[in-house]
Design an enzyme around this catalytic site. Structure first.
Site, PDB file in Angstrom:
ATOM      1  CG  ASP A   1      -5.367  -3.273  -4.539  1.00  0.00           C
ATOM      2  OD1 ASP A   1      -6.297  -2.737  -3.775  1.00  0.00           O
ATOM      3  OD2 ASP A   1      -4.142  -2.891  -4.138  1.00  0.00           O
TER       4      ASP A   1
ATOM      5  CG  HIS B   1     -49.696  19.206  -0.531  1.00  0.00           C
ATOM      6  ND1 HIS B   1     -49.037  20.588  -0.974  1.00  0.00           N
ATOM      7  CD2 HIS B   1     -48.737  18.584  -0.412  1.00  0.00           C
ATOM      8  CE1 HIS B   1     -47.837  20.471  -1.474  1.00  0.00           C
ATOM      9  NE2 HIS B   1     -47.776  18.982  -1.348  1.00  0.00           N
TER      10      HIS B   1
ATOM     11  CG  HIS C   1      -1.222   2.792  -3.943  1.00  0.00           C
ATOM     12  ND1 HIS C   1      -1.627   2.385  -5.420  1.00  0.00           N
ATOM     13  CD2 HIS C   1      -1.562   1.576  -3.071  1.00  0.00           C
ATOM     14  CE1 HIS C   1      -2.220   1.463  -5.476  1.00  0.00           C
ATOM     15  NE2 HIS C   1      -2.269   0.920  -4.169  1.00  0.00           N
TER      16      HIS C   1
ATOM     17  CD  GLU D   1      -8.324   2.749   0.036  1.00  0.00           C
ATOM     18  OE1 GLU D   1      -8.593   2.582  -1.167  1.00  0.00           O
ATOM     19  OE2 GLU D   1      -6.908   3.030   0.356  1.00  0.00           O
ATOM     20  CG  HIS D   2      -7.151  -1.608   1.479  1.00  0.00           C
ATOM     21  ND1 HIS D   2      -6.769  -0.247   1.010  1.00  0.00           N
ATOM     22  CD2 HIS D   2      -7.819  -1.892   0.178  1.00  0.00           C
ATOM     23  CE1 HIS D   2      -6.797  -0.217  -0.253  1.00  0.00           C
ATOM     24  NE2 HIS D   2      -7.618  -1.292  -0.748  1.00  0.00           N
TER      25      HIS D   2
ATOM     26  CD  GLN E   1      -3.006   0.180   0.036  1.00  0.00           C
ATOM     27  OE1 GLN E   1      -3.145  -0.814  -0.452  1.00  0.00           O
ATOM     28  NE2 GLN E   1      -3.748   1.207  -0.886  1.00  0.00           N
TER      29      GLN E   1
END
Length: 839
Positions: free
Chosen positions: A769, A828, A669, A735-736, A666
């Protein structure tokens, strides 16, 4: 003073027992055991002889002593230091020991069928001035009375860990605290034992008293527990929160007083708000405490904060102060410059979670080495003496490849609530500033369409294009990729499609809320979607799969892929091949904010979309946030996005190489990737192996330059329990989330906030992934508390309907009319009453 040495069985797995045993002194560990802790004694295997080089390697690794059979001892005497060896003997072999062997070892481990004090005394006389350790060859441990008698002769006892327990002593097992307490005695009328409590580095915190009961509890729990002379059993910090984790418990030479070394938490040990009963710390301990506090909450604009936030400045200051120390010529100058060097060196240590105790352990480990390097300076620090001053500065600075790639470290049980909150925070994303930067770009594309898009693509993507989009059919030449890559993409496509097809909501929900009133809900695909596929530092056909497949499964009519072109204006063939698989209706050859703007508003050639999906850098994220708030665009986005992130929870079962690989996968990235390791009660040696693997594996990767920036910003969080670790993870909302835990699957039900969870040692995040089937477009920055990852339903919208019969309206109408009247909305109410009046 060591009187009792446990022998760890090769299959020992009782972590709580091992934790207690490690408090009381060195362990004896069989050389066949997979992990030999630092400072332990290694018992060499008779059946698997070690060479001299292997024995030296053991000692160099930090083993305190090796316990050698007679044959091996004869080979290493004179080669390894005497104080690092113990001779292993059977009773029958004592007479075979030569004077050379007897004088070349520092002690004897005697295996006997039973404890025979007369025999032991005889052996002690033969090995004059050498400690005797006795290992009874019995399936049952000796009695406490026998142990006391053995200790009275000055002999040490060795017992297999299988005969040691936390439970009460029985005929087959003996309680660990009972063994330790066997020799202890008190000359006080109240029977208590004076106890010095100190830090890990031996700095005194205070004097207390211990009882047999309090010592037992400390050994069994690992928490500082003492005996108050007024109030009875005193569990330190039970009411104040200033708890202690015990590091070691030692008897003095007379066995009538103790030393507890502890990790002190909270305000300090003293009942006054300070660390020690003997006054505030000074010198290095005071500096360490101050730096730790400043690291957690240094005032904005302070020099210390600047030092922590700017690694290059800190590195430069360390080298500058080292150079000034080298130049110092008087005692006062050396002391002054050394103090400055210590300040900046300890700042570096604090930034990486290294304390003085860690430095001392490293010194101790180095001192254990038998082999030594020549100690010559590295080439960049060598100076030629001819024609140069002896105080000249080196012309070469320490290069980045020489720096260890390490994470910062914090301990959850030691940090304040404010510091814990800081651990949960991501780097500040200056959304307003970024939106201000992308606004002119978005406005240009919105107003000038294709002309602006082509100009911006030339400026930012360095590609001069004649057209903005590609439309199907895509050329075979453009989708030509290696066969192995094609097969991998095809299989990933199959898995991802299978999982996302299972998510399709094709049914209609119908509920009769009251007689004659039927409410329904049904799904419809979002007609036009834009999928942003990043280019940048990596080609990401996987993202094209993750976004294109659920759009295809959901039945979206128009699917526009946007991806930065290569300098020659072409699109990556891997991405083009995926576009063909998912049936993309157009490929926009542009990246960044300009691509987002083109899809949001449409241009002469770029189709306008209704929703934009996909990850990207800060420019892309800011543009997505901008256009979703513009009512003229009428476009929504999948979720807020930030830098990619992973949180790994690891316990004692975790493979260090696996954990390191997951962290690095990770971190590569980008330099702003967020990487967190939550270590659950890991031994320092286990944690050190993970850190070593991170450094070793990172250096072998092609994106090592990115890792050199992202890993030092990452953190190791040490937690005492699984529950603490999971609570931290739920608060962080990663996230993960990767679970390197014993019975990992059982822990999933406790996970409340995460984008995607990877369960067990053989479930790397990489599989999610690329090809397991789940989607890798996930919420970041803590948004997993509110958002799901991209899925098939992300590409659908839900429409509700209702059908009411005349009878149904007669029942429901008066309710509606009353509520409409209450709100003052007569039209209404009239829409209902006009129907009720028609019969």
């Amino acid at each position: 003073m060591t009187r009792f040495l446990p022998l760890i069985d090769s299959n020992e797995s009782r972590n709580e027992l091992l934790s207690s045993l490690s408090l009381l002194g060195p362990l004896i560990v069989s050389s066949s055991h997979p992990d030999i802790p630092f400072n332990s004694h290694a018992l060499l295997d008779h059946n698997n002889p070690f060479s001299v080089d292997q024995i030296i390697e053991l000692l160099d690794s930090g083993v305190d002593k090796v316990i050698l059979p007679l044959a091996s001892a004869k080979e290493v005497i004179g080669v390894i230091p005497k104080e690092r060896s113990i001779l292993l003997l059977d009773v029958a072999s004592v007479s075979a020991v030569s004077d050379t062997v007897r004088n070349g070892v520092s002690g004897v481990l005697l295996k006997t069928p039973e404890i025979d004090l007369d025999l032991i005394t005889s052996v002690s006389q033969f090995f004059a001035n050498s400690p005797i350790h006795v290992l009874p060859d019995s399936s049952h441990p000796p009695s406490i009375q026998t142990i006391r008698a053995l200790f009275a002769t000055g002999t040490n006892l060795v017992l297999p860990s299988s005969q040691i327990t936390h439970a009460p002593t029985s005929p087959t097992q003996i309680n660990v605290a009972d063994i330790f307490l066997a020799p202890i005695r008190s000359d006080r009328p109240d029977g208590l034992f004076p106890t010095i409590v100190s830090t890990q580095t031996g700095h005194s915190l205070g004097l207390v008293y211990s009882s047999v009961e309090s010592i037992k509890e400390s050994i069994l729990t690992g928490r500082g527990t003492y005996q108050s002379r007024k109030h009875g059993l005193w569990r330190k910090g039970e009411t104040s929160g200033a708890t202690q984790t015990v590091v070691s418990i030692r008897l003095d030479c007379d066995s009538d007083s103790l030393e507890f070394r502890v990790v002190q938490r909270g305000a300090g040990f003293c009942h006054l708000p300070r660390q020690s009963c003997f006054g505030e710390a000074s010198g290095l301990p005071a500096l360490e405490k101050t730096l730790a506090s400043r690291f957690e909450s240094a005032p904005a604009g302070s020099y210390t904060k600047r030092v922590f936030d700017d690694p290059q400045l800190l590195q430069s200051k360390i080298m500058e102060e080292a150079d000034e120390l080298c130049r110092a010529l008087t005692k006062e100058e050396v002391a002054f410059e050394a103090a400055d060097l210590f300040y900046f060196a300890l700042s570096k240590c604090t930034a990486f979670g290294v304390g003085i105790a860690d430095i001392e352990r490293s010194l101790d480990r180095k001192a254990k080495k038998v082999t030594r390097r020549p100690g010559n300076a590295k080439s960049q620090w060598n100076r030629k003496t001819s024609g140069s001053s002896p105080t000249a500065s080196p012309t070469t600075s320490l290069s980045a490849p020489d720096l260890s790639i390490r994470m910062r470290s914090s301990n959850l049980s030691e940090v304040s609530p404010e510091a814990r909150a800081a651990l949960l925070r991501r780097p500040v994303l200056k959304s307003d500033e970024m939106i201000a930067k992308v606004k002119p770009i978005v406005s240009e594309v919105r107003v000038r369409g294709d002309a602006a898009l082509l100009e911006l693509t030339a400026k930012f993507d360095k590609a001069k294009l004649k057209s903005t989009c590609m439309f199907p059919p895509y050329t075979k030449e453009g989708t030509q990729i290696p066969e192995d890559v094609k097969l991998a993409i095809d299989k990933a496509y199959e898995n991802i499609k299978k999982f996302h097809q299972a998510q399709t909501d094709g049914s209609t929900l119908q509920v009769e809320t009251m007689p004659g009133v039927v409410c329904s809900r049904f799904a419809r695909p979002i007609a036009r979607v834009g999928l942003y596929i990043p280019g940048g530092t990596a080609i990401l056909p996987s993202t094209a799969l993750m976004l294109g497949i659920p759009a295809q499964v959901a039945g979206c009519k128009e699917v526009v892929l946007a991806t930065p072109p290569r300098p020659d204006g072409s699109i990556s063939p891997e991405v083009l091949y995926v576009a063909h698989l998912v049936g993309a209706s157009a490929i926009l050859k542009a990246g960044g904010a300009q691509a987002v703007a083109a899809m949001a508003y449409g241009t002469e050639t770029v189709p306008k979309v209704d929703k934009i999906f996909g990850p990207g850098n800060q420019w892309v994220t800011a543009a997505k946030m901008l256009v979703q708030n513009d009512t003229d665009a009428l476009v929504s986005i999948d979720m807020p996005a930030g830098p990619s992130e992973v949180l790994v929870i690891a316990d004692y079962t975790a493979n260090p190489a696996f954990v390191a690989a997951d962290l690095l996968s990770q971190a590569e990235h980008g330099v702003d990737s967020q990487v967190v390791l939550v270590a659950v009660d890991l031994m320092p040696e286990h944690l050190a192996r993970i850190e070593s693997e991170v450094d070793k594996q990172a250096r072998a990767l092609s994106r090592v330059d990115i890792l050199r920036e992202s890993i030092p910003k990452s953190i190791i969080v040490q937690a005492l329990t699984i529950d603490d670790a999971i609570q931290f993870s739920n608060d962080y909302a990663p996230e993960h989330l990767i679970l390197h835990l014993e019975n990992a699957a059982d822990k999933v039900e406790s996970i409340e906030n995460a984008g995607s969870v990877f369960v067990g040692p053989y479930t790397p995040e990489s599989c999610g992934d690329y090809a397991s089937g789940t989607n890798h477009t996930l919420p970041t920055n803590g948004y997993a508390r509110q958002f799901s990852g991209v899925n098939t339903q992300s590409f659908q919208k839900y429409i509700t309907s209702q059908e009411i019969t005349a009878d149904g309206l007669r029942q429901l109408g008066p309710i509606v009319a009353t509520l409409a009247d209450c709100e003052g909305l007569q039209a209404h109410a009239n829409a209902v009453r006009i129907r009720l009046e028609t019969k």
